[in-house]
Scaffold this active site. Structure first.
Site, PDB file in Angstrom:
ATOM      1  N   GLY A   8     -22.410  57.577 -19.990  1.00  0.00           N
ATOM      2  CA  GLY A   8     -21.653  56.339 -20.049  1.00  0.00           C
ATOM      3  C   GLY A   8     -22.226  55.432 -21.119  1.00  0.00           C
ATOM      4  N   MET A   9     -21.406  55.053 -22.106  1.00  0.00           N
ATOM      5  CA  MET A   9     -21.858  54.225 -23.222  1.00  0.00           C
ATOM      6  C   MET A   9     -21.066  52.922 -23.241  1.00  0.00           C
ATOM      7  SD  MET A   9     -22.498  57.000 -26.294  1.00  0.00           S
ATOM      8  CE  MET A   9     -23.397  55.795 -27.287  1.00  0.00           C
ATOM      9  N   VAL A  13     -27.623  48.332 -26.002  1.00  0.00           N
ATOM     10  CA  VAL A  13     -28.770  49.057 -26.523  1.00  0.00           C
ATOM     11  C   VAL A  13     -29.272  50.105 -25.534  1.00  0.00           C
ATOM     12  CG1 VAL A  13     -30.459  47.356 -25.687  1.00  0.00           C
ATOM     13  CG2 VAL A  13     -30.995  48.778 -27.687  1.00  0.00           C
ATOM     14  N   ASP A  14     -29.154  49.850 -24.234  1.00  0.00           N
ATOM     15  CA  ASP A  14     -29.711  50.777 -23.247  1.00  0.00           C
ATOM     16  C   ASP A  14     -29.000  52.134 -23.269  1.00  0.00           C
ATOM     17  OD1 ASP A  14     -31.565  48.911 -22.362  1.00  0.00           O
ATOM     18  OD2 ASP A  14     -30.207  48.077 -20.867  1.00  0.00           O
ATOM     19  N   SER A  15     -27.692  52.129 -23.216  1.00  0.00           N
ATOM     20  CA  SER A  15     -26.971  53.404 -23.221  1.00  0.00           C
ATOM     21  C   SER A  15     -27.060  54.088 -24.579  1.00  0.00           C
ATOM     22  CB  SER A  15     -25.508  53.198 -22.811  1.00  0.00           C
ATOM     23  OG  SER A  15     -24.848  52.263 -23.637  1.00  0.00           O
ATOM     24  N   CYS A 103     -19.038  49.260  -8.142  1.00  0.00           N
ATOM     25  CA  CYS A 103     -18.642  49.956  -9.358  1.00  0.00           C
ATOM     26  C   CYS A 103     -19.420  51.262  -9.507  1.00  0.00           C
ATOM     27  CB  CYS A 103     -18.870  49.062 -10.575  1.00  0.00           C
ATOM     28  SG  CYS A 103     -18.312  49.778 -12.142  1.00  0.00           S
ATOM     29  N   GLY A 127     -27.570  54.325 -18.619  1.00  0.00           N
ATOM     30  CA  GLY A 127     -28.719  53.584 -19.130  1.00  0.00           C
ATOM     31  C   GLY A 127     -29.411  52.737 -18.091  1.00  0.00           C
ATOM     32  N   CYS A 201     -18.903  41.666 -15.101  1.00  0.00           N
ATOM     33  CA  CYS A 201     -18.174  42.054 -16.313  1.00  0.00           C
ATOM     34  C   CYS A 201     -16.769  41.475 -16.377  1.00  0.00           C
ATOM     35  CB  CYS A 201     -18.130  43.571 -16.448  1.00  0.00           C
ATOM     36  SG  CYS A 201     -17.207  44.439 -15.159  1.00  0.00           S
TER      37      CYS A 201
END
Length: 358
Positions: A8-9, A13-15, A103, A127, A201
């Site tokens: 999952g992107m 920065v984490d993913s 989620c 991530g 989100c």
């Protein structure tokens, strides 16, 4: 060819660093960006969310730089029917939901994992700052805290099942955030200095009230503020605007200060009282998911927390009939709130978790 993993992107920065690390470890990585909204869902807020078009393009740019396949999966319908529907119904019922946990349950480790497996993927990666390990003695998969305690996200992952954990990779679990940003910068990733998203989100800037009103098409009903004896103190501006423990924004000039104690959805009444009435040692929870153990059959000593941002506290867990948990803390806890998650730990390991009832 390495083992196939769908990642999952989000465009953060984490993913992005997760993609790089998985690729370096020899996995066959495919990046996936989740479309969770359509423009009509978000109104004027659509460019402020963490799932905006700009974020999707950042994710696509990182995938292109790494030379990995990149897909966009439209999960807006399942997101709307699970996460958003639960969020609204819980607030209207007087509870305070945890949309990130829902989620993870319904979308990321539900619909996305199912899609990844259908496409012959062997693993799903995200991530998150958490770790997955196998207990060779018991054979159970364990969920452990991320090494970076300030970023640890195991609290939001307590619902993961044994099957899901066996198919999940968390490449950042052993890293600190500062290391992740350094890796991104050293490898020229476009989002190395991109700030982290802090809001829900679909409710940027924390304005969940406007989101609920826009989605339902009507304002939240007003009603009475009453004290602990039921005496009228004034009128509130909308039932969903207030959560347990809240003091600011009540619009009442009363001393000593009063706090939201509980809410009655049947009458729209909100009961107020002193801070001392917010403290409790005992809670009950349901919809329990056990990870490090199949179940508890006798009182178990744990540490636990009732919200993500707090330090956990020592407690005793006991199983009641019907899968209900009773948790008794050694010291009183403030503003334990129905609808939120309670997560139990044994050192670095998540024992399990569930939804607070009272």
């Amino acid at each position: 060819m390495g083992q196939s993993v769908f990642l999952g992107m989000s465009g953060g920065v984490d993913s992005s660093v997760s993609a790089l690390l998985l690729q370096q470890a020899g996995y066959d990585v495919s990046g996936v960006n989740l479309r969770l909204f359509h423009n009509e869902d978000l109104g004027e807020c659509r460019e402020k969310t963490c799932c905006s078009l700009a974020d999707a393009e950042d994710a696509r740019a990182v995938a292109a730089r790494l030379g990995i396949p990149f897909y966009v999966f439209d999960f807006s319908q399942v997101f709307r029917s699970t996460v958003i529907a639960d969020f609204i119904s819980e607030y209207e019922a007087g509870r305070t939901p945890n949309p990130c946990a829902e989620c993870n349950r319904s979308v990321k480790f539900g619909a996305l994992l199912e899609r990844a497996l259908a496409l012959h993927g062997e693993f799903l990666a995200t991530g998150h700052y958490a770790r997955v390990e196998r207990d060779e003695t018991t054979g159970r998969w364990l969920l452990k805290r991320g090494v970076d305690r300030s970023k640890d996200q195991s609290y939001f992952l307590y619902m993961l099942t044994q099957d899901q954990l066996s198919r999940t990779l968390f490449p950042l679990g052993a890293l600190h955030k500062t290391e992740v940003r350094e890796i991104a910068e050293q490898n020229g990733l476009v989002n190395a200095k991109k700030r982290d998203s802090q809001d829900i989100c679909f409710a940027p800037d924390g304005d969940y009230v406007s989101f609920i009103q826009r989605t339902t098409g009507h304002p939240s009903p007003t009603g009475d503020f009453v004290d602990q004896e039921g005496k009228l103190l004034g009128r509130h501006k909308g039932f969903v605007r207030y959560t347990r423990g809240q003091h600011k924004g009540l619009g009442l000039s009363i001393e000593p200060p009063l706090y939201v104690l509980d809410k009655d959805p049947a009458t729209g009444t909100i009961r107020l009282g002193p801070d001392s009435a917010l403290w409790t040692r005992v809670l009950t929870a349901e919809n329990m998911n056990w990870i490090s153990v199949p179940a508890i059959t006798k009182p178990l000593r744990v540490t636990a927390k009732t919200r993500y941002s707090q330090q956990e506290s020592a407690a005793t867990a006991e199983a009641l009939e019907g899968g209900v948990l009773r948790l008794t803390f050694d010291v009183p806890q403030r503003a334990v709130t129905s609808g939120q998650a309670v997560v139990l730990y044994d050192g670095e390991t998540v024992v399990g978790g569930g939804t607070i009832v009272q």
